[in-house]
Design a protein around this motif. Structure first.
Motif, PDB file in Angstrom:
ATOM      1  N   SER A  40       0.839  -1.193   0.000  1.00 63.94           N
ATOM      2  CA  SER A  40       0.000   0.000   0.000  1.00 63.94           C
ATOM      3  C   SER A  40       0.874   1.243   0.000  1.00 63.94           C
ATOM      4  O   SER A  40       1.967   1.238   0.569  1.00 63.94           O
ATOM      5  N   THR A  41       0.395   2.317  -0.639  1.00 64.08           N
ATOM      6  CA  THR A  41       1.129   3.578  -0.732  1.00 64.08           C
ATOM      7  C   THR A  41       0.241   4.732  -0.290  1.00 64.08           C
ATOM      8  O   THR A  41      -0.942   4.786  -0.617  1.00 64.08           O
ATOM      9  N   ASP A  42       0.831   5.662   0.467  1.00 66.65           N
ATOM     10  CA  ASP A  42       0.134   6.886   0.856  1.00 66.65           C
ATOM     11  C   ASP A  42       1.095   8.060   0.776  1.00 66.65           C
ATOM     12  O   ASP A  42       2.303   7.912   1.002  1.00 66.65           O
ATOM     13  N   MET A  43       0.557   9.239   0.451  1.00 62.72           N
ATOM     14  CA  MET A  43       1.318  10.478   0.480  1.00 62.72           C
ATOM     15  C   MET A  43       0.728  11.415   1.527  1.00 62.72           C
ATOM     16  O   MET A  43      -0.484  11.468   1.702  1.00 62.72           O
ATOM     17  N   LEU A  44       1.607  12.160   2.180  1.00 66.63           N
ATOM     18  CA  LEU A  44       1.191  13.229   3.081  1.00 66.63           C
ATOM     19  C   LEU A  44       1.800  14.530   2.571  1.00 66.63           C
ATOM     20  O   LEU A  44       3.021  14.625   2.407  1.00 66.63           O
ATOM     21  N   ILE A 127       5.130   7.089   1.462  1.00 65.05           N
ATOM     22  CA  ILE A 127       5.569   5.803   2.004  1.00 65.05           C
ATOM     23  C   ILE A 127       4.826   4.672   1.303  1.00 65.05           C
ATOM     24  O   ILE A 127       3.612   4.746   1.090  1.00 65.05           O
ATOM     25  N   THR A 128       5.572   3.655   0.908  1.00 64.61           N
ATOM     26  CA  THR A 128       4.984   2.410   0.414  1.00 64.61           C
ATOM     27  C   THR A 128       5.327   1.326   1.427  1.00 64.61           C
ATOM     28  O   THR A 128       6.498   1.142   1.779  1.00 64.61           O
ATOM     29  N   VAL A 129       4.312   0.644   1.902  1.00 64.25           N
ATOM     30  CA  VAL A 129       4.512  -0.355   2.943  1.00 64.25           C
ATOM     31  C   VAL A 129       4.201  -1.745   2.396  1.00 64.25           C
ATOM     32  O   VAL A 129       3.337  -1.916   1.528  1.00 64.25           O
ATOM     33  N   PHE A 130       4.934  -2.725   2.897  1.00 63.02           N
ATOM     34  CA  PHE A 130       4.797  -4.115   2.458  1.00 63.02           C
ATOM     35  C   PHE A 130       4.476  -4.984   3.672  1.00 63.02           C
ATOM     36  O   PHE A 130       5.076  -4.821   4.739  1.00 63.02           O
ATOM     37  N   GLY A 131       3.536  -5.891   3.491  1.00 59.73           N
ATOM     38  CA  GLY A 131       3.191  -6.819   4.560  1.00 59.73           C
ATOM     39  C   GLY A 131       2.902  -8.191   3.989  1.00 59.73           C
ATOM     40  O   GLY A 131       2.880  -8.375   2.769  1.00 59.73           O
ATOM     41  N   GLU A 132       2.702  -9.156   4.868  1.00 62.65           N
ATOM     42  CA  GLU A 132       2.390 -10.506   4.409  1.00 62.65           C
ATOM     43  C   GLU A 132       1.160 -11.024   5.135  1.00 62.65           C
ATOM     44  O   GLU A 132       0.895 -10.677   6.288  1.00 62.65           O
ATOM     45  N   VAL A 133       0.425 -11.841   4.421  1.00 61.81           N
ATOM     46  CA  VAL A 133      -0.791 -12.434   4.960  1.00 61.81           C
ATOM     47  C   VAL A 133      -0.892 -13.848   4.394  1.00 61.81           C
ATOM     48  O   VAL A 133      -0.523 -14.080   3.238  1.00 61.81           O
TER      49      VAL A 133
END
Length: 315
Positions: A40-44, A127-133
């Protein structure tokens, strides 16, 4: 201080579980066997998402928190993130606390920085964040069914209260304002709750633009509608404000970074057990119905005569 010295001093950290992190052309991530990668990516943007007067430590924290909230809505475990930073100047007095707040939250969730970019320009944080499921266990927006309960974690509307004070449209006692301001600047990403809800919740979304607006994404994706109990929804607001505005703030405030999720009515005990296990408040505020759209009703079942518009960058 040059660009690469800036990165080396404030943002380069040793890799722990990722194959390759900061300093090469690409980061290399290796999720565990039987896992899916969640991204997921978000900008502030200064002046749009945060005030120029915000404490940089709090801003560093929030910059990552809003992304971790997206992973929470998927039921994913955080792995790593990249940071793209546009700065008016390489101001060490700003960079040091910003990095401190950023990595305080990153370390809390075992989420390491693995790359990014810096440039000179207006203050923008991407920020682009990486996770696992586990494969097939991700919480999606498209799984809500008629008869499901609608739940919300934590509180909503508090950040909106702080914003109204900053705008000068509302006055509050200092201690109440500081409580609301903390919710605005230091949101709690519900990562543990998202993982605890895997296999229990049927759909989920993180609340960033306002509860009803974000819930509508679930309704559209699932092809259903919703009935919301106005009294239950009003209870989501934690700070004391004039009663006539409680429902408005709770349903359309925005900047909450809580989870809205659905679950079958017969799983209520499971929902509450999962919430207790991760020490998170949850509130049941309504149910999923077959008729499209959202209906906010009072205790007698009568429609509440008000509209609750959520934030839209281009609306």
């Amino acid at each position: 201080m040059g660009e690469f010295e800036l990165i080396e001093r404030y943002f380069k950290r040793p890799s722990q579980r990722n194959v390759l992190g900061v300093g090469d052309d690409c980061a290399l991530l290796r999720p565990g066997p039987g896992m899916e990668l969640a991204v997921s990516t978000d900008m502030l943007v200064e002046g749009r998402h945060f005030l120029s007067t915000v404490n940089p430590r709090r801003l560093g924290y929030k910059s990552l928190a809003v992304n971790l909230s997206d992973l929470a809505a998927c039921g994913a475990k955080p792995l790593a993130f990249t940071l793209a930073l546009s700065l008016p100047a390489a101001d060490e007095a700003w960079l040091a606390p910003f990095a401190e707040g950023l990595f305080a939250l990153a370390d809390e969730h075992g989420c390491e920085v693995v790359g990014g970019d810096t440039t000179r320009g207006p203050l923008v944080i991407g920020i682009t964040v990486f996770g696992e499921v586990p494969t097939g266990e991700a919480l999606l927006r498209s799984g809500a069914h008629v008869g499901d309960d609608i739940w919300v974690s934590g509180t909503t509307g508090d950040a909106r209260v702080a914003l109204e004070v900053f705008r000068g449209t509302m006055s509050l006692p200092s201690e109440v304002f500081e409580q609301a301001r903390a919710r605005m600047e230091l949101p709690t990403p519900r990562v543990a709750l998202g993982q605890a809800l895997r296999g229990v919740a049927t759909a989920a979304v993180d609340i960033s633009d306002g509860l009803l607006g974000d819930l509508s994404h679930v309704l559209r994706a699932s092809g259903v509608g919703a009935r919301i109990d106005a009294e239950a929804a009003s209870s989501l607001l934690d700070v004391e404000v004039p009663s006539e505005r409680r429902l408005e703030f709770a349903l359309s405030g925005g900047d909450d970074y809580e989870l809205a999720f659905t679950a079958p009515a017969h799983r209520r005990d499971d929902v509450e057990r999962a919430a207790r296990a991760v020490h998170t408040r949850v509130t049941r505020i309504g149910r999923i119905e077959g008729e499209r759209g959202v209906r906010v009703v009072d205790a007698a079942g009568h429609p509440v005569p008000a509209s609750f518009a959520s934030f839209d960058h281009f609306g």
